[in-house]
Write an enzyme that holds these catalytic residues in place. Structure first.
Site, PDB file in Angstrom:
ATOM      1  N   ALA A 140      32.507  58.802  42.251  1.00  0.00           N
ATOM      2  CA  ALA A 140      32.041  60.089  42.783  1.00  0.00           C
ATOM      3  C   ALA A 140      32.187  60.215  44.291  1.00  0.00           C
ATOM      4  O   ALA A 140      31.868  61.266  44.848  1.00  0.00           O
ATOM      5  CB  ALA A 140      30.576  60.303  42.400  1.00  0.00           C
ATOM      6  N   LYS A 141      32.671  59.183  44.963  1.00  0.00           N
ATOM      7  CA  LYS A 141      32.824  59.234  46.412  1.00  0.00           C
ATOM      8  C   LYS A 141      34.032  60.100  46.789  1.00  0.00           C
ATOM      9  O   LYS A 141      34.879  60.413  45.953  1.00  0.00           O
ATOM     10  CB  LYS A 141      33.000  57.822  46.967  1.00  0.00           C
ATOM     11  CG  LYS A 141      31.775  56.935  46.798  1.00  0.00           C
ATOM     12  CD  LYS A 141      30.598  57.456  47.590  1.00  0.00           C
ATOM     13  CE  LYS A 141      29.447  56.460  47.655  1.00  0.00           C
ATOM     14  NZ  LYS A 141      28.635  56.385  46.436  1.00  0.00           N
ATOM     15  N   PRO A 142      34.137  60.523  48.067  1.00  0.00           N
ATOM     16  CA  PRO A 142      35.270  61.356  48.482  1.00  0.00           C
ATOM     17  C   PRO A 142      36.623  60.777  48.083  1.00  0.00           C
ATOM     18  O   PRO A 142      37.520  61.510  47.649  1.00  0.00           O
ATOM     19  CB  PRO A 142      35.108  61.418  50.008  1.00  0.00           C
ATOM     20  CG  PRO A 142      33.627  61.344  50.206  1.00  0.00           C
ATOM     21  CD  PRO A 142      33.150  60.366  49.166  1.00  0.00           C
ATOM     22  N   PHE A 187      33.429  54.033  44.663  1.00  0.00           N
ATOM     23  CA  PHE A 187      32.729  54.494  43.457  1.00  0.00           C
ATOM     24  C   PHE A 187      33.316  55.851  43.048  1.00  0.00           C
ATOM     25  O   PHE A 187      33.661  56.662  43.913  1.00  0.00           O
ATOM     26  CB  PHE A 187      31.237  54.609  43.779  1.00  0.00           C
ATOM     27  CG  PHE A 187      30.376  54.996  42.617  1.00  0.00           C
ATOM     28  CD1 PHE A 187      30.012  54.072  41.656  1.00  0.00           C
ATOM     29  CD2 PHE A 187      29.919  56.303  42.481  1.00  0.00           C
ATOM     30  CE1 PHE A 187      29.207  54.432  40.582  1.00  0.00           C
ATOM     31  CE2 PHE A 187      29.123  56.681  41.416  1.00  0.00           C
ATOM     32  CZ  PHE A 187      28.767  55.734  40.459  1.00  0.00           C
TER      33      PHE A 187
END
Length: 376
Positions: free
Chosen positions: A190-192, A188
């Site tokens: 916004a994930k790292p 996704f």
């Protein structure tokens, strides 16, 4: 100011990302192109496991492992109470029963003592068969795997690492998504490590599980996509997202993980005597999907968020409601006394802007604003 600045990341790697996308467009191999296999090989090598099987999203990654392990009605799966809904949703969607477990107040991750108590209680009640522990590497910090794996072995359970937020974290030299019997992550945005849409992956050292996963993700295919030997899903990572992730993975390895930990240190230096800051246990390393404060009360948390917003500083609450209070699980029986920590955290946590491209001056502005609001 952005909560997680994907625009800055894109501008930094615009030529490489644009070229990667253009190559896919020119080849017109949008599904299962060569970039997907390349990415899987690179991800498996980075994590340190034999197999990486990509799929459409992080929720499907978890679901695929439930299918591979034949988790079904009558089975109990242990899940942290303080996490995103999908970690429990995928259990119920397979007909099994999630057993929610309170978390450690310092790390936000599943409390190993309360986990063992929940397992013992489930065995004693005899209604469900304990099968799996789903850990969650919340906010980027790996769960306490040495202790969790000890408990799992004691009771004959499998461990599924939900590394949706934890990719890049580690314990000692062991990298997140390599713990337990299998692991999953999410891409996704916004994930790292995020793509420009949805995406996910499963990591495993089990050859047979990897073979099953590759079948399940394409409608349960056998020798080809028109030979369907089992019921499956339509859950493939598309080639454009794989091409983007190949560029982003190199950036993540080269500097982003280090840079986000630099931001963590800057925040800590400025806020350590003002508010309760994140705790990273000795020997652990976080990929900092979020930088999360603990406030003294819901009123103080809500006031801080409102005043930061007035100053143009975004913040987020992860999570406003415990898993056991979600309406979808209202048919399950709970004892509120089992979730004292989670109930408090949901009322008192607040996450500040956090990403590798956050400058020292921006951290200074945010920290000073927090100080002025809290110190009266």
């Amino acid at each position: 100011m952005e909560f997680r600045d994907l625009k800055a990341q894109y501008q930094n790697y615009k030529p490489e990302i644009d070229k990667a996308i253009q190559e896919v467009l020119l080849d017109s191999n949008f599904i299962s192109g060569k970039q997907v296999a390349d990415l899987e090989e690179q991800l498996a090598q980075y994590v340190g496991v034999k197999h990486c099987v990509t799929c459409a999203n992080g929720t499907d990654a978890l679901t695929l492992m439930m299918m591979a392990w034949d988790i079904k009605e009558g089975d109990a799966v242990f899940v942290p109470d303080f996490t995103f809904f999908s970690s429990g949703e995928i259990v119920s969607s397979q007909g099994a029963t999630p057993v929610f477990v309170d978390v450690d107040r310092e790390t936000f991750n599943i409390d190993s003592v309360k986990l063992e108590n929940a397992i013992q209680r489930t065995i004693a009640e005899g209604k469900f068969t304990p099968r799996v522990i789903i850990t969650v590497d919340l906010f980027g910090l790996p769960a306490n795997y040495p202790e969790i794996e000890r408990i799992a072995k004691k009771y004959g359970l499998k461990v599924l690492e939900d590394g949706a937020q934890g990719f890049g974290g580690r314990i000692g030299d062991q990298v997140a998504c390599s713990f337990g019997d299998a692991a999953t992550t999410s891409f996704f945005p916004a994930k790292p490590l995020g793509c420009y849409g949805d995406g996910g992956a499963v990591f495993t050292n089990d050859d047979e599980v990897a073979k099953l996963l590759k079948s399940f993700r394409v409608h349960g295919k056998g020798d080809n996509k028109y030979d369907n030997v089992r019921l499956g899903l339509n859950s493939r990572l598309d080639t454009i997202q794989a091409a983007i992730l190949k560029v982003k993975l190199q950036a993540f390895i080269e500097h982003e993980l280090e840079d986000v930990n630099r931001v963590f240190q800057l925040y800590n230096e400025k806020l350590k005597n003002v508010v309760e800051i994140p705790v990273i246990p000795e020997g652990f390393y976080s990929s900092f999907a979020q930088y999360t404060l603990k406030l003294k009360s819901k009123e103080q948390r809500d006031e801080l968020q409102a005043k930061l917003k007035e100053q143009g500083i975004p913040s987020m609450i992860y999570y406003v409601k415990p898993m056991h209070k979600q309406g979808a699980f209202s048919g399950l029986e709970f004892d509120e006394r089992d979730f004292e920590v989670t109930n408090v955290l949901c009322d008192t946590v607040l996450s500040l802007p956090m990403h590798p491209y956050l400058s020292e001056s921006e951290v200074e502005v945010i920290a000073e604003s927090v100080k002025k609001i809290l110190i009266k």
